[in-house]
Design a protein around this motif. Structure first.
Motif, PDB file in Angstrom:
ATOM      1  N   THR A  53       0.823  -1.215   0.000  1.00 46.64           N
ATOM      2  CA  THR A  53       0.000   0.000   0.000  1.00 46.64           C
ATOM      3  C   THR A  53       0.857   1.265   0.000  1.00 46.64           C
ATOM      4  OG1 THR A  53      -0.182  -0.072   2.418  1.00 46.64           O
ATOM      5  CG2 THR A  53      -1.945  -1.127   1.143  1.00 46.64           C
ATOM      6  N   ASP A  54       2.082   1.145  -0.467  1.00 47.80           N
ATOM      7  CA  ASP A  54       2.998   2.286  -0.575  1.00 47.80           C
ATOM      8  C   ASP A  54       2.629   3.075  -1.831  1.00 47.80           C
ATOM      9  OD1 ASP A  54       5.094   4.053  -0.732  1.00 47.80           O
ATOM     10  OD2 ASP A  54       6.664   2.522  -0.825  1.00 47.80           O
ATOM     11  N   THR A  55       1.681   3.990  -1.694  1.00 53.87           N
ATOM     12  CA  THR A  55       1.146   4.690  -2.869  1.00 53.87           C
ATOM     13  C   THR A  55       2.190   5.514  -3.622  1.00 53.87           C
ATOM     14  OG1 THR A  55       0.274   6.430  -1.438  1.00 53.87           O
ATOM     15  CG2 THR A  55      -1.250   4.692  -2.090  1.00 53.87           C
ATOM     16  N   PRO A  56       3.116   6.227  -2.964  1.00 52.47           N
ATOM     17  CA  PRO A  56       4.122   6.955  -3.759  1.00 52.47           C
ATOM     18  C   PRO A  56       4.961   6.025  -4.643  1.00 52.47           C
ATOM     19  CG  PRO A  56       4.088   7.787  -1.526  1.00 52.47           C
ATOM     20  CD  PRO A  56       3.221   6.562  -1.540  1.00 52.47           C
ATOM     21  N   TYR A  57       5.286   4.841  -4.132  1.00 52.97           N
ATOM     22  CA  TYR A  57       6.055   3.874  -4.929  1.00 52.97           C
ATOM     23  C   TYR A  57       5.267   3.463  -6.168  1.00 52.97           C
ATOM     24  CZ  TYR A  57       8.209  -0.469  -6.393  1.00 52.97           C
ATOM     25  OH  TYR A  57       8.790  -1.453  -7.153  1.00 52.97           O
ATOM     26  N   PHE A  58       3.988   3.123  -6.007  1.00 51.55           N
ATOM     27  CA  PHE A  58       3.193   2.681  -7.149  1.00 51.55           C
ATOM     28  C   PHE A  58       2.919   3.816  -8.128  1.00 51.55           C
ATOM     29  CE2 PHE A  58       2.373  -0.877  -4.272  1.00 51.55           C
ATOM     30  CZ  PHE A  58       2.688  -1.913  -5.128  1.00 51.55           C
ATOM     31  N   LEU A  66       3.915   3.564 -12.148  1.00 49.23           N
ATOM     32  CA  LEU A  66       3.003   3.875 -13.251  1.00 49.23           C
ATOM     33  C   LEU A  66       3.602   4.930 -14.171  1.00 49.23           C
ATOM     34  CD1 LEU A  66      -0.407   3.909 -11.355  1.00 49.23           C
ATOM     35  CD2 LEU A  66       0.411   2.185 -12.965  1.00 49.23           C
ATOM     36  N   LEU A  67       4.209   5.957 -13.589  1.00 46.59           N
ATOM     37  CA  LEU A  67       4.841   7.002 -14.402  1.00 46.59           C
ATOM     38  C   LEU A  67       5.948   6.419 -15.280  1.00 46.59           C
ATOM     39  CD1 LEU A  67       4.979   9.886 -11.780  1.00 46.59           C
ATOM     40  CD2 LEU A  67       3.652   9.866 -13.901  1.00 46.59           C
ATOM     41  N   VAL A 121       3.845  -8.308  -8.455  1.00 45.18           N
ATOM     42  CA  VAL A 121       3.733  -7.336  -7.356  1.00 45.18           C
ATOM     43  C   VAL A 121       4.207  -7.968  -6.047  1.00 45.18           C
ATOM     44  CG1 VAL A 121       2.073  -6.034  -5.964  1.00 45.18           C
ATOM     45  CG2 VAL A 121       1.926  -5.954  -8.445  1.00 45.18           C
ATOM     46  N   ALA A 122       3.836  -9.226  -5.815  1.00 39.65           N
ATOM     47  CA  ALA A 122       4.254  -9.927  -4.594  1.00 39.65           C
ATOM     48  C   ALA A 122       5.767 -10.109  -4.559  1.00 39.65           C
ATOM     49  CB  ALA A 122       3.550 -11.277  -4.499  1.00 39.65           C
ATOM     50  N   ARG A 180      11.823  -5.626  -2.396  1.00 37.42           N
ATOM     51  CA  ARG A 180      11.988  -4.338  -1.719  1.00 37.42           C
ATOM     52  C   ARG A 180      12.243  -4.525  -0.236  1.00 37.42           C
ATOM     53  NH1 ARG A 180       7.472  -0.598  -2.238  1.00 37.42           N
ATOM     54  NH2 ARG A 180       6.122  -2.375  -2.581  1.00 37.42           N
ATOM     55  N   ALA A 181      11.597  -5.510   0.385  1.00 40.08           N
ATOM     56  CA  ALA A 181      11.829  -5.789   1.809  1.00 40.08           C
ATOM     57  C   ALA A 181      13.267  -6.254   2.028  1.00 40.08           C
ATOM     58  CB  ALA A 181      10.843  -6.833   2.311  1.00 40.08           C
ATOM     59  N   ARG A 182      13.757  -7.156   1.160  1.00 41.21           N
ATOM     60  CA  ARG A 182      15.145  -7.624   1.278  1.00 41.21           C
ATOM     61  C   ARG A 182      16.126  -6.469   1.068  1.00 41.21           C
ATOM     62  NH1 ARG A 182      13.304 -11.927  -1.718  1.00 41.21           N
ATOM     63  NH2 ARG A 182      14.146 -11.042  -3.622  1.00 41.21           N
ATOM     64  N   ASP A 183      15.852  -5.608   0.076  1.00 40.61           N
ATOM     65  CA  ASP A 183      16.737  -4.472  -0.188  1.00 40.61           C
ATOM     66  C   ASP A 183      16.801  -3.539   1.012  1.00 40.61           C
ATOM     67  OD1 ASP A 183      17.132  -5.558  -2.680  1.00 40.61           O
ATOM     68  OD2 ASP A 183      15.953  -4.042  -3.759  1.00 40.61           O
ATOM     69  N   ARG A 184      15.664  -3.291   1.645  1.00 41.62           N
ATOM     70  CA  ARG A 184      15.646  -2.415   2.833  1.00 41.62           C
ATOM     71  C   ARG A 184      16.404  -3.047   3.985  1.00 41.62           C
ATOM     72  NH1 ARG A 184       9.487   0.041   2.924  1.00 41.62           N
ATOM     73  NH2 ARG A 184       9.691   1.191   0.973  1.00 41.62           N
TER      74      ARG A 184
END
Length: 161
Positions: free
Chosen positions: A21-26, A30-31, A142-143, A149-153
Motif C-alpha cells: 500500500t505504498d502509494t508513492p512507490y506505485f 506507473l509514471l 507485485v508480490a 523491496r523488503a530484502r533491499d531495505r
C-alpha cells in the motif's frame, strides 16, 4: 467479469501490507510505464486519496478515476476505479500464515453500464482465461517485488549499521 489471484509471500503480514500500500512507490511505477498519474484529492487518511490516470500513448482511451474505499491495516485494502461506462472494484487482503509468511488474495470485479460497454465486456469474457492468467501473473510480480523491496531495505539497514 470476476478475477482472482493468490500469492504467498515470505514476509510478515504487517510488513507486506505496508509495502503493498505504498502509494508513492506505485505512482512512480506507473509514471515509468508511461501512465500519467495525477493526485486529485489528498486528506488526513488513505481513504481520502484519489487519482486520475491516463495512458499517454493511446489518447483515445479515456482516463480513469481511482480511489481508496477502505484501508484497514494490516489486512484489507479496497479500491474503486471508473472509466467511461466501466467500473472496477478491487479487494486485496493480506492474511498471516505464520510470523514470517502471509498470503495475498486479490479479487477484481469489472462491470459495465450501457449497451455498448456491456457488449464490450461480453467480448472480454470470451478471453477470460487469458485475462485471468495475466492478472495472476501481475499479482505474482507485485508480490515478488514487495519481497525484493523488503530484502533491499533489510540489506541497506544492515550495511548502514
Amino acid at each position: 467479469m470476476k478475477l482472482t489471484a493468490t500469492e504467498d509471500l515470505d514476509l510478515p503480514a504487517d510488513r507486506a501490507f505496508a509495502l503493498l500500500t505504498d502509494t508513492p512507490y506505485f505512482e512512480r511505477q506507473l509514471l515509468r510505464r508511461g501512465i500519467e498519474v495525477t493526485r486529485t484529492a489528498e486528506g488526513a487518511g488513505p481513504e481520502d486519496l484519489r487519482w486520475q490516470v491516463a495512458y499517454k500513448p493511446v489518447p483515445q482511451i479515456d482516463g480513469a478515476d481511482l480511489w481508496i474505499v477502505e484501508h484497514a491495516p494490516p489486512g484489507r485494502l479496497v479500491m474503486g476505479a471508473k472509466s467511461g461506462g466501466f467500473t472496477l472494484d478491487l479487494v486485496a487482503e493480506v492474511t498471516a500464515l505464520s510470523r514470517r509468511q502471509c498470503r495475498l488474495s486479490v479479487k477484481a470485479e469489472l462491470s459495465a453500464s450501457g449497451l455498448r460497454n456491456t457488449a464490450a465486456l461480453a467480448a472480454l469474457r470470451l478471453k477470460a482465461p487469458a485475462i485471468g492468467k495475466t492478472f495472476s501473473e501481475q499479482v505474482g510480480r507485485v508480490a515478488r517485488d514487495a519481497e525484493r523491496r523488503a530484502r533491499d531495505r533489510e540489506t541497506a539497514q544492515a550495511t548502514s549499521e
